[in-house]
Design a protein around this motif. Structure first.
Motif, PDB file in Angstrom:
ATOM      1  N   ARG A   7     -52.894  -2.753  -3.729  1.00 19.62           N
ATOM      2  CA  ARG A   7     -53.880  -1.700  -3.971  1.00 19.62           C
ATOM      3  C   ARG A   7     -53.480  -0.414  -3.248  1.00 19.62           C
ATOM      4  NH1 ARG A   7     -55.197  -3.730  -8.071  1.00 19.62           N
ATOM      5  NH2 ARG A   7     -56.312  -5.668  -8.112  1.00 19.62           N
ATOM      6  N   ILE A   8     -54.006   0.707  -3.728  1.00 18.74           N
ATOM      7  CA  ILE A   8     -53.780   2.002  -3.082  1.00 18.74           C
ATOM      8  C   ILE A   8     -54.288   1.935  -1.643  1.00 18.74           C
ATOM      9  CG2 ILE A   8     -54.448   4.444  -3.087  1.00 18.74           C
ATOM     10  CD1 ILE A   8     -54.518   4.250  -6.173  1.00 18.74           C
ATOM     11  N   GLY A   9     -53.478   2.457  -0.718  1.00 18.55           N
ATOM     12  CA  GLY A   9     -53.834   2.459   0.692  1.00 18.55           C
ATOM     13  C   GLY A   9     -53.371   1.234   1.456  1.00 18.55           C
ATOM     14  N   GLN A  10     -52.918   0.217   0.757  1.00 17.41           N
ATOM     15  CA  GLN A  10     -52.466  -1.009   1.399  1.00 17.41           C
ATOM     16  C   GLN A  10     -51.078  -0.819   2.006  1.00 17.41           C
ATOM     17  OE1 GLN A  10     -52.518  -4.344  -1.271  1.00 17.41           O
ATOM     18  NE2 GLN A  10     -52.173  -5.822   0.343  1.00 17.41           N
ATOM     19  N   SER A  11     -50.842  -1.434   3.149  1.00 17.09           N
ATOM     20  CA  SER A  11     -49.525  -1.416   3.790  1.00 17.09           C
ATOM     21  C   SER A  11     -48.697  -2.577   3.258  1.00 17.09           C
ATOM     22  CB  SER A  11     -49.652  -1.537   5.304  1.00 17.09           C
ATOM     23  OG  SER A  11     -50.260  -0.383   5.830  1.00 17.09           O
ATOM     24  N   VAL A  12     -47.446  -2.281   2.919  1.00 13.24           N
ATOM     25  CA  VAL A  12     -46.547  -3.292   2.372  1.00 13.24           C
ATOM     26  C   VAL A  12     -45.161  -3.131   2.989  1.00 13.24           C
ATOM     27  CG1 VAL A  12     -47.753  -3.500   0.153  1.00 13.24           C
ATOM     28  CG2 VAL A  12     -45.935  -1.800   0.408  1.00 13.24           C
ATOM     29  N   TYR A  13     -44.374  -4.199   2.919  1.00  8.68           N
ATOM     30  CA  TYR A  13     -42.965  -4.125   3.280  1.00  8.68           C
ATOM     31  C   TYR A  13     -42.158  -3.899   2.011  1.00  8.68           C
ATOM     32  CZ  TYR A  13     -44.083  -6.256   7.804  1.00  8.68           C
ATOM     33  OH  TYR A  13     -44.593  -6.526   9.045  1.00  8.68           O
ATOM     34  N   PHE A  14     -41.227  -2.965   2.066  1.00  4.96           N
ATOM     35  CA  PHE A  14     -40.288  -2.723   0.972  1.00  4.96           C
ATOM     36  C   PHE A  14     -39.046  -3.520   1.303  1.00  4.96           C
ATOM     37  CE2 PHE A  14     -37.027   0.251  -0.956  1.00  4.96           C
ATOM     38  CZ  PHE A  14     -37.256  -0.152  -2.258  1.00  4.96           C
ATOM     39  N   THR A  15     -38.709  -4.513   0.483  1.00  2.00           N
ATOM     40  CA  THR A  15     -37.687  -5.489   0.841  1.00  2.00           C
ATOM     41  C   THR A  15     -36.360  -5.313   0.120  1.00  2.00           C
ATOM     42  OG1 THR A  15     -38.505  -7.020  -0.820  1.00  2.00           O
ATOM     43  CG2 THR A  15     -39.430  -7.222   1.392  1.00  2.00           C
ATOM     44  N   SER A  16     -36.281  -4.403  -0.824  1.00  2.00           N
ATOM     45  CA  SER A  16     -35.043  -4.233  -1.561  1.00  2.00           C
ATOM     46  C   SER A  16     -34.083  -3.347  -0.779  1.00  2.00           C
ATOM     47  CB  SER A  16     -35.325  -3.610  -2.918  1.00  2.00           C
ATOM     48  OG  SER A  16     -34.129  -3.442  -3.626  1.00  2.00           O
ATOM     49  N   ARG A  17     -32.843  -3.742  -0.759  1.00  5.50           N
ATOM     50  CA  ARG A  17     -31.820  -2.946  -0.076  1.00  5.50           C
ATOM     51  C   ARG A  17     -30.751  -2.553  -1.083  1.00  5.50           C
ATOM     52  NH1 ARG A  17     -32.621  -7.457   3.346  1.00  5.50           N
ATOM     53  NH2 ARG A  17     -33.790  -6.874   5.183  1.00  5.50           N
ATOM     54  N   PRO A  18     -30.305  -1.303  -1.039  1.00  3.56           N
ATOM     55  CA  PRO A  18     -29.197  -0.912  -1.918  1.00  3.56           C
ATOM     56  C   PRO A  18     -27.948  -1.734  -1.605  1.00  3.56           C
ATOM     57  CG  PRO A  18     -30.198   1.002  -0.869  1.00  3.56           C
ATOM     58  CD  PRO A  18     -30.791  -0.223  -0.220  1.00  3.56           C
ATOM     59  N   ILE A  19     -27.177  -2.015  -2.598  1.00  2.99           N
ATOM     60  CA  ILE A  19     -25.950  -2.796  -2.409  1.00  2.99           C
ATOM     61  C   ILE A  19     -25.032  -2.076  -1.419  1.00  2.99           C
ATOM     62  CG2 ILE A  19     -23.869  -3.652  -3.570  1.00  2.99           C
ATOM     63  CD1 ILE A  19     -25.635  -3.966  -6.094  1.00  2.99           C
ATOM     64  N   GLY A  20     -24.559  -2.814  -0.433  1.00  6.84           N
ATOM     65  CA  GLY A  20     -23.643  -2.246   0.545  1.00  6.84           C
ATOM     66  C   GLY A  20     -24.315  -1.572   1.722  1.00  6.84           C
ATOM     67  N   HIS A  21     -25.639  -1.508   1.710  1.00 10.66           N
ATOM     68  CA  HIS A  21     -26.353  -0.869   2.813  1.00 10.66           C
ATOM     69  C   HIS A  21     -27.251  -1.891   3.493  1.00 10.66           C
ATOM     70  CE1 HIS A  21     -25.390   2.623   0.267  1.00 10.66           C
ATOM     71  NE2 HIS A  21     -25.316   3.263   1.410  1.00 10.66           N
ATOM     72  N   LEU A  22     -27.184  -1.934   4.797  1.00 12.78           N
ATOM     73  CA  LEU A  22     -28.097  -2.778   5.559  1.00 12.78           C
ATOM     74  C   LEU A  22     -29.132  -1.870   6.202  1.00 12.78           C
ATOM     75  CD1 LEU A  22     -25.603  -5.246   7.271  1.00 12.78           C
ATOM     76  CD2 LEU A  22     -27.091  -5.666   5.324  1.00 12.78           C
ATOM     77  N   THR A  23     -30.332  -1.917   5.704  1.00 15.72           N
ATOM     78  CA  THR A  23     -31.392  -1.080   6.246  1.00 15.72           C
ATOM     79  C   THR A  23     -32.505  -1.969   6.774  1.00 15.72           C
ATOM     80  OG1 THR A  23     -32.464  -0.927   4.084  1.00 15.72           O
ATOM     81  CG2 THR A  23     -30.921   0.824   4.655  1.00 15.72           C
ATOM     82  N   ALA A  24     -33.155  -1.509   7.793  1.00 17.02           N
ATOM     83  CA  ALA A  24     -34.283  -2.251   8.345  1.00 17.02           C
ATOM     84  C   ALA A  24     -35.433  -2.232   7.344  1.00 17.02           C
ATOM     85  CB  ALA A  24     -34.726  -1.609   9.655  1.00 17.02           C
ATOM     86  N   ILE A  25     -36.157  -3.336   7.277  1.00 21.57           N
ATOM     87  CA  ILE A  25     -37.347  -3.382   6.430  1.00 21.57           C
ATOM     88  C   ILE A  25     -38.399  -2.506   7.089  1.00 21.57           C
ATOM     89  CG2 ILE A  25     -39.183  -4.850   5.546  1.00 21.57           C
ATOM     90  CD1 ILE A  25     -37.155  -7.115   5.395  1.00 21.57           C
ATOM     91  N   ARG A  26     -38.947  -1.593   6.318  1.00 20.08           N
ATOM     92  CA  ARG A  26     -39.956  -0.671   6.841  1.00 20.08           C
ATOM     93  C   ARG A  26     -41.295  -0.909   6.165  1.00 20.08           C
ATOM     94  NH1 ARG A  26     -36.728   5.067   6.952  1.00 20.08           N
ATOM     95  NH2 ARG A  26     -35.372   4.562   8.674  1.00 20.08           N
TER      96      ARG A  26
END
Length: 65
Positions: A7-26
């Motif tokens: 829902r709008i306003g809800q906090s979520v984790y974005f779990t997809s990472r671009p290929i070749g990039h290691l990014t922290a889940i935010r």
């Protein structure tokens, strides 16, 4: 057809990472519900530390807990 999982306003984790990039889940806030792309609902999400919004598929998001 099923409804959006998040829902709008809800906090979520974005779990997809671009290929070749290691990014922290935010943590992102759902700012807009978008229609299905045919396979999955989509959302506009925003991280407080970024100056832009992202578009993410429902399958790329997880509950923050």
């Amino acid at each position: 057809m099923k409804e959006h999982k998040f829902r709008i306003g809800q906090s979520v984790y974005f779990t997809s990472r671009p290929i070749g990039h290691l990014t922290a889940i935010r943590t992102y806030e759902v700012v807009r519900l978008l229609p299905s792309d045919g396979a999955d609902y989509q959302y506009r999400i925003k991280n407080a530390n970024e100056a832009f919004e992202r578009v993410a598929r429902e399958s790329q998001l997880e509950y923050t807990g």
